[in-house]
Design a protein around this motif. Structure first.
Motif, PDB file in Angstrom:
ATOM      1  N   ILE A  50       0.844  -1.207   0.000  1.00  0.00           N
ATOM      2  CA  ILE A  50       0.000   0.000   0.000  1.00  0.00           C
ATOM      3  C   ILE A  50       0.878   1.254   0.000  1.00  0.00           C
ATOM      4  O   ILE A  50       1.717   1.428   0.887  1.00  0.00           O
ATOM      5  N   ARG A  51       0.623   2.100  -1.016  1.00  0.00           N
ATOM      6  CA  ARG A  51       1.250   3.421  -1.047  1.00  0.00           C
ATOM      7  C   ARG A  51       0.177   4.528  -1.000  1.00  0.00           C
ATOM      8  O   ARG A  51       0.456   5.646  -0.622  1.00  0.00           O
ATOM      9  N   ASP A  52      -1.041   4.175  -1.401  1.00  0.00           N
ATOM     10  CA  ASP A  52      -2.144   5.142  -1.471  1.00  0.00           C
ATOM     11  C   ASP A  52      -2.471   5.672  -0.057  1.00  0.00           C
ATOM     12  O   ASP A  52      -2.834   4.885   0.825  1.00  0.00           O
ATOM     13  N   PRO A  53      -2.349   7.008   0.146  1.00  0.00           N
ATOM     14  CA  PRO A  53      -2.559   7.563   1.503  1.00  0.00           C
ATOM     15  C   PRO A  53      -3.954   7.282   2.055  1.00  0.00           C
ATOM     16  O   PRO A  53      -4.106   7.050   3.255  1.00  0.00           O
ATOM     17  N   LYS A  56      -4.054   3.716   3.190  1.00  0.00           N
ATOM     18  CA  LYS A  56      -3.243   3.598   4.413  1.00  0.00           C
ATOM     19  C   LYS A  56      -4.027   4.105   5.620  1.00  0.00           C
ATOM     20  O   LYS A  56      -4.039   3.479   6.678  1.00  0.00           O
ATOM     21  N   VAL A  59      -6.659   1.634   6.614  1.00  0.00           N
ATOM     22  CA  VAL A  59      -6.049   0.482   7.298  1.00  0.00           C
ATOM     23  C   VAL A  59      -5.637   0.892   8.719  1.00  0.00           C
ATOM     24  O   VAL A  59      -5.849   0.142   9.680  1.00  0.00           O
ATOM     25  N   ALA A  60      -5.091   2.097   8.845  1.00  0.00           N
ATOM     26  CA  ALA A  60      -4.688   2.577  10.182  1.00  0.00           C
ATOM     27  C   ALA A  60      -5.881   2.576  11.129  1.00  0.00           C
ATOM     28  O   ALA A  60      -5.742   2.257  12.319  1.00  0.00           O
ATOM     29  N   ILE A  81       1.364   4.302  10.728  1.00  0.00           N
ATOM     30  CA  ILE A  81       0.776   3.715   9.512  1.00  0.00           C
ATOM     31  C   ILE A  81       0.312   4.791   8.528  1.00  0.00           C
ATOM     32  O   ILE A  81       0.474   4.662   7.324  1.00  0.00           O
ATOM     33  N   LYS A  82      -0.244   5.903   9.065  1.00  0.00           N
ATOM     34  CA  LYS A  82      -0.788   6.928   8.169  1.00  0.00           C
ATOM     35  C   LYS A  82       0.313   7.674   7.435  1.00  0.00           C
ATOM     36  O   LYS A  82       0.141   8.096   6.301  1.00  0.00           O
ATOM     37  N   VAL A  86       5.220   3.303   2.912  1.00  0.00           N
ATOM     38  CA  VAL A  86       4.746   1.997   2.426  1.00  0.00           C
ATOM     39  C   VAL A  86       4.228   1.152   3.593  1.00  0.00           C
ATOM     40  O   VAL A  86       4.854   1.126   4.664  1.00  0.00           O
ATOM     41  N   VAL A  87       3.103   0.487   3.370  1.00  0.00           N
ATOM     42  CA  VAL A  87       2.641  -0.531   4.326  1.00  0.00           C
ATOM     43  C   VAL A  87       2.508  -1.844   3.552  1.00  0.00           C
ATOM     44  O   VAL A  87       1.921  -1.868   2.464  1.00  0.00           O
ATOM     45  N   PRO A 167       4.523  -1.414   8.555  1.00  0.00           N
ATOM     46  CA  PRO A 167       4.977  -0.246   7.825  1.00  0.00           C
ATOM     47  C   PRO A 167       6.451  -0.404   7.449  1.00  0.00           C
ATOM     48  O   PRO A 167       7.192  -1.112   8.143  1.00  0.00           O
TER      49      PRO A 167
END
Ligand SMILES: Cc1cc2nc3c(=O)[nH]c(=O)nc-3n(C[C@H](O)[C@H](O)[C@H](O)COP(=O)(O)O)c2cc1C
Length: 194
Positions: A50-53, A56, A59-60, A81-82, A86-87, A167
């Motif tokens: 995941i790169r999309d803020p 992310k 998910v956080a 995480i935010k 990368v996560v 992360p």
């Protein structure tokens, strides 16, 4: 970095700089996961990068609070995480690891432990966090989150579970070193209780 040094010096990192993490490094980390051993080489793991803020952040939001004996605290990994670049989310295909291979064997587990997906994915995760560390990157393995909610956010299909996430970023802190039990406390020679 030599293997023993990497194993001993890796720490959970919960604060990261805003420096980017390039795709080559992410690829190298995934490659380390890909080469982990697994039950009958079933390789039940699947990785989501995941790169999309926005994703992310969603998910956080699945990270759960942690109950201590005297209070309830936010998951210490949540803040990172935010903001981390990368996560990596590690999923598992259910019903493969630990089961008899071949036609008719699928889904019938060989041992009293049933599905070995937690074990296989853990091996891949350890490879990946060590690889990240040798590349100068920090990680923290996160297990305290609502996996069902994370599966919805990430569109994980039926037959797969989200197991763990971590992360990956440039460390903005030196990790503290929690002590380890002495070998004498955790090792038995020949037979328990001898
Ligand atoms: C299965 C598993 C789940 C974990 N879940 C979390 C978590 O939800 N939040 C967190 O901040 N750290 C989590 N950790 C990190 C541990 O707290 C950490 O690995 C442990 O305290 C030892 O510290 P070290 O990694 O620096 O050696 C988890 C570690 C593992 C192996």
């Amino acid at each position: 970095m030599e293997l023993f040094e990497a194993i001993k010096s890796r720490r959970s990192i919960r604060r990261y700089t805003s420096d980017p993490v390039d795709d080559k490094k992410v690829e190298a980390i995934l490659e380390a996961g890909r080469w982990a051993p697994s039950w009958a080489n079933t390789q039940c793991w699947r990785f989501i990068v995941i790169r999309d803020p926005e994703i992310k952040a969603k998910v956080a939001d699945t990270l759960t609070k942690i109950k201590l004996p005297d209070k309830v605290v936010d998951n210490p990994g949540a803040a990172s995480i935010k903001t981390v670049p990368v996560v990596i989310v590690v999923c598992a295909e259910i019903g493969k690891s630990g089961s008899k291979p071949g036609p008719g064997g699928g889904g019938e587990y060989v041992t009293d432990k049933g599905d070995w997906f937690m074990f296989d994915t853990a091996l891949a995760v350890q490879n990946m966090v060590l690889a990240a560390h040798t590349l100068g990157l920090g990680t923290v393995i996160i297990g305290a989150f609502d996996a069902v909610q994370a599966e919805k956010v990430l569109g994980v299909p039926e037959g797969y579970r989200v197991v763990i996430l971590f992360p990956v970023g440039v460390p903005a802190q030196e990790g503290k070193t929690p002590p380890r039990k002495e070998l004498s406390e955790i090792t038995v020679r020949d037979r328990w209780g001898k």
